[in-house]
Enzyme design. Structure first.
Site: not given
Ligand code: GUN
Length: 300
Positions: A54, A98, A121
């Site tokens: 990311k 995350q 998100d």
């Molecule tokens: N952990 C696994 N997928 C995601 C996601 O799309 N966003 C976040 N914040 N954590 C994750």
């Protein structure tokens, strides 16, 4: 095999290029550099890979990137204080914490603290509410990626019957909302649905988001249907060597591809779209925070 393969990797690359163009225009026309902050607590190896991807892609499209790597024993209060600081930071337009978080931290409290204006998100109750009633704002990344692939494959989806298998807050529920907005007739199926194969056989569009490897079989698919496989199931693959794994979707690809009109592979279908949609959401939130209309190609 009859189905057209929906190439998410190539589509994601093109979308990344368009996002880089939007970043340049925001910089030149408005002096605005969209910024994304990602927060990770602890050392879950899968999460570390995602967070690094990311951060790298954020920089690649010309955005401002901040990465906070906190130790496993970080207190909830410390994480909440960081999120609050990022809420107040004008250089940050998107905040991603995350998941999963270590046990001493209440994830729902952390999510509730993220400003819905910066919630890339689309996890906060306020963002979910906006999505539900169709107000501008970030859109759940995986469903947004699926929607973009579907529009590219099918164009107008008015009147088509979409069956969403899986009712998670992350994928199933927001996906159903987006398909409703496309004027689809939407059926939400899940683990308690009776005679799931018969329901799926009615679908012009199948979204498989259950997390069970190869659960959707070829004889569940209506000939010509479009199949979007959200599943990412990591399966031991001793034939590839000791300790090796491979990825399987929720759909039996070989069977379904013989019947479907179009289908996403795993890997290389929905997966590559998700991070790019995070970048798309950061453009959307940066635009909205600054009173600008978000680019129409990045939001439903
Ligand atoms: N952990 C696994 N997928 C995601 C996601 O799309 N966003 C976040 N914040 N954590 C994750």
């Amino acid at each position: 095999m009859t189905a057209r393969i929906i190439d998410g990797k190539t589509f994601a690359e093109g979308l990344r290029g368009r996002i880089a163009g939007h970043v340049q225009r925001l910089k030149i026309d408005h002096g605005l550099t969209p910024g994304l902050a990602v927060v990770i607590v602890g050392h879950d190896p899968g999460s570390e890979i995602y967070v690094n991807q990311k951060a790298r892609q954020t920089v690649e499209v010309g955005m401002h990137s901040e990465k906070y790597e906190l130790p496993e024993d970080t207190s909830e209060a410390e994480v909440l204080a960081l999120v609050q600081r990022l809420n107040d930071d004008p250089a940050v337009h998107g905040i991603l914490v995350q998941l999963p978080l270590p046990g001493q931290i209440d994830a729902s409290k952390v999510i509730a603290t993220i400003s819905s204006d910066k919630d890339v998100d689309c996890f906060t109750p306020a963002s979910v509410g906006k999505l539900q009633i169709g107000l501008p704002g970030p859109v759940s990344c995986t469903p947004l990626g699926c929607l973009m692939l579907l529009r590219d494959t099918l164009g107008d989806m008015t009147g088509l019957h979409a069956v969403v298998i899986g009712r998670s807050n992350l994928v199933g529920k927001p996906m159903a909302q987006l398909l409703l907005r496309e004027n689809c007739t939407v059926t939400m199926a899940h683990s308690r649905t009776r005679d799931l194969p018969a329901i799926v056989r009615q679908a012009d569009i199948v979204i498989a988001a259950v997390g069970r490897p190869q659960m959707v079989k070829g004889d569940w698919i209506k000939p010509g249907a479009t199949v979007i496989d959200v599943g990412i199931n990591r399966i031991p693959a001793p034939e590839r060597g000791e300790g090796k794994t491979r990825l399987l979707g929720d759909v039996d690809f070989a069977e379904a591809a013989a019947v479907a009109g179009a289908i996403t592979p795993v890997p290389g279908g929905v997966g590559p779209m998700t991070i790019v949609c995070l970048l798309a959401n950061t453009i959307t939130t940066a635009s909205l925070i600054n009173g600008l209309v978000p680019p129409g190609d990045l939001t439903p």
